[in-house]
Design an enzyme around this catalytic site. Structure first.
Site, PDB file in Angstrom:
ATOM      1  N   GLU A 173       0.753  -1.077  -0.022  1.00 26.92           N
ATOM      2  CA  GLU A 173      -0.023   0.058  -0.111  1.00 26.92           C
ATOM      3  C   GLU A 173       0.743   1.611  -0.082  1.00 26.92           C
ATOM      4  OE1 GLU A 173      -2.781  -0.368   3.191  1.00 26.92           O
ATOM      5  OE2 GLU A 173      -3.627  -2.194   2.146  1.00 26.92           O
TER       6      GLU A 173
ATOM      7  N   LYS B 241     -15.527  -1.488   2.278  1.00 28.36           N
ATOM      8  CA  LYS B 241     -15.036  -2.020   1.240  1.00 28.36           C
ATOM      9  C   LYS B 241     -15.878  -2.609   0.140  1.00 28.36           C
ATOM     10  CE  LYS B 241     -10.608  -3.034   3.936  1.00 28.36           C
ATOM     11  NZ  LYS B 241      -9.908  -4.593   4.358  1.00 28.36           N
TER      12      LYS B 241
END
EC number: 4.2.1.11
Length: 454
Positions: A209, A364
């Site tokens: 990330e 999500k």
């Protein structure tokens, strides 16, 4: 009324070089919406199923059978036949048809990746038909709040090959007055952190990330570096106040939990110590295993010592009782976020609300698999005064849907990676464009995004 004329799926690659699915929806007016589906590495067991090619005729196409051609075929050969000819504006009807067509609780027949790709591409095509941005189409006239970012500047856990067990160490510029200023503040901290790590002899390679992934010897060492980087950048490590930057954690404790022993183990640190890696030889007496209550106490010590404002997945996805204890103990001063616990599922969210298991939910899209169900989860959480943090996945693409979604629902918070890797920066760039488009209509709440802490 524009109708869906063609639905086409294809296999593309995500930020880890693994296959994922892209879907195009084209209307009879010639307008097209395109969506790329993300993929997680640290996943909750109750998430909607991402269909891969292992065990199918496509198994040998990609390493480990990770292809998604089965899901692609399901879109092109099954879903498309059911949806072509429907109005592109009938989002909920379209999502329901796909849910019913699949017929399983986890979307395991057609694949959540197949269904989500179509769901998002339909919404994008509809927005394009109306010549409006996606956030305006989904959120209407009230979409105006720019989210405070959680920037994952140091990676561990499943997101990095290092010795750090907690998965994400994030900074939140709570003292900023605009999205642009928040990113400017984060940028300075990120680059100062790189200098600190280099000076300490650590590499500055990044994880999935975009955060650094050093072989630190404890979570406290990581937090010390963050605090120091914030200070060197000219800001205040604090949970409120002018120029304040707070810290957020994603401990991803489901990955540390043993269902048999009912204990949490810092596995990566334990391995480094057992292998007597350089610098770890003297750590033989460090506590590596925790019960649920002990881990809650451990977080309490971190909260007291560091400017921590948010803790995600501080316990395992099965530890509902522990989550309730943690929220009761710290929820008045820290955001307790459920991710694996609730997996963006409205039904699991109901349970969390009833049991007071958390005061914030991570959102999500691919955990639940349709835009409609995601919207339902956000609405339900906001009615319960829970904060919503719209989130990326560790396997991302250049798709920026989550940036629009955060603004559409005025969630006030977004989690989409560090100050590196184009797949992360793309979301921040999209938010900067939205901030410019909204102009004086926009609102940036900063610390006010934590209305759930009380």
């Amino acid at each position: 009324m524009p109708i869906i004329e063609r639905i086409l799926a294809r296999e593309i690659l995500d930020s880890r070089g693994n296959p994922t699915i892209q879907v195009e929806v084209t209307t009879d007016y010639g307008t097209t919406g395109v969506a790329n589906v993300p993929s997680g590495a640290s996943t909750g067991s109750r998430e909607a199923l991402e269909l891969r090619d292992k065990g199918t005729k496509y198994e040998n196409n990609w390493f480990g059978g990770k292809g998604v051609m089965t899901a692609v075929d399901n879109v092109n050969e099954i879903i498309a036949l059911e949806l072509e000819g429907l109005s592109v504006f009938n989002q909920r009807e379209i999502d329901k048809i796909m849910i019913d067509l699949d017929g399983t609780a986890t979307k395991s027949k057609l694949g959540a990746n197949a269904i989500l790709g179509v769901s998002l591409a339909v919404a994008k095509a509809a927005a394009a038909e109306l010549e409006m941005p996606l956030y305006r189409y989904i959120g209407g006239a009230n979409a105006h709040v720019l989210p405070l970012p959680m920037l994952n500047v140091l990676n561990g856990g499943e997101h990095a090959s290092n010795t750090v067990d907690f998965q994400e160490f994030m900074i939140m510029p709570v003292g900023s007055k605009s999205l642009r200023q928040a990113l400017q503040m984060a940028n300075k901290v990120f680059h100062n952190l790189a200098k600190l790590l280099k000076k300490a002899g650590y590499g500055t390679q990044v994880g999935d990330e975009g955060g650094f992934a050093p072989n630190c010897k404890s979570h406290e060492e990581v937090l010390d570096y963050l605090v120091e980087a914030i200070k060197i950048a000219g800001y205040t490590p604090a949970t409120k106040g002018k120029n304040a930057i707070a810290i957020a954690l994603d401990a991803a404790c489901s990955e540390l939990y043993d269902e048999k022993t009912k204990k949490y183990t810092f596995k990566k640190l334990k391995q480094a110590i057992s292998e007597k890696r350089p610098g770890f030889e003297h750590l033989g007496d460090v506590k590596l295993e925790y019960t649920s209550d002990e881990l809650i106490e451990y977080f309490g010590k971190l909260i007291d010592k560091y400017p921590i404002i948010s803790i995600e997945d501080g316990l395992a996805e099965s530890d509902w009782e522990g989550f309730a204890k943690m929220t009761a103990k710290y929820g008045h001063k820290v955001q307790i976020v459920g991710d694996d616990l609730t997996v963006t599922n409205p039904k699991l969210l109901e349970k969390a609300i009833e049991q007071k298991s958390m005061n914030a939910i991570l959102i999500k899209l691919n955990q639940i698999g349709t835009l409609s169900e995601t919207m339902d989860a956000i609405n339900k959480a906001q009615k319960a005064n829970m904060a919503c943090v719209v989130s990326h996945r560790s396997g991302e693409t250049e798709d920026t849907t989550i940036a629009d979604l955060a603004v559409a629902f005025n969630t006030g918070q977004i989690k989409t990676g560090s100050m590196s890797r184009t797949d992360r920066i793309a979301k921040y760039n999209r938010l900067l464009v939205i901030e410019e488009e909204l102009g004086e209509q926009s609102e940036f709440e900063g610390i006010k995004a934590f209305y759930n802490i009380k």
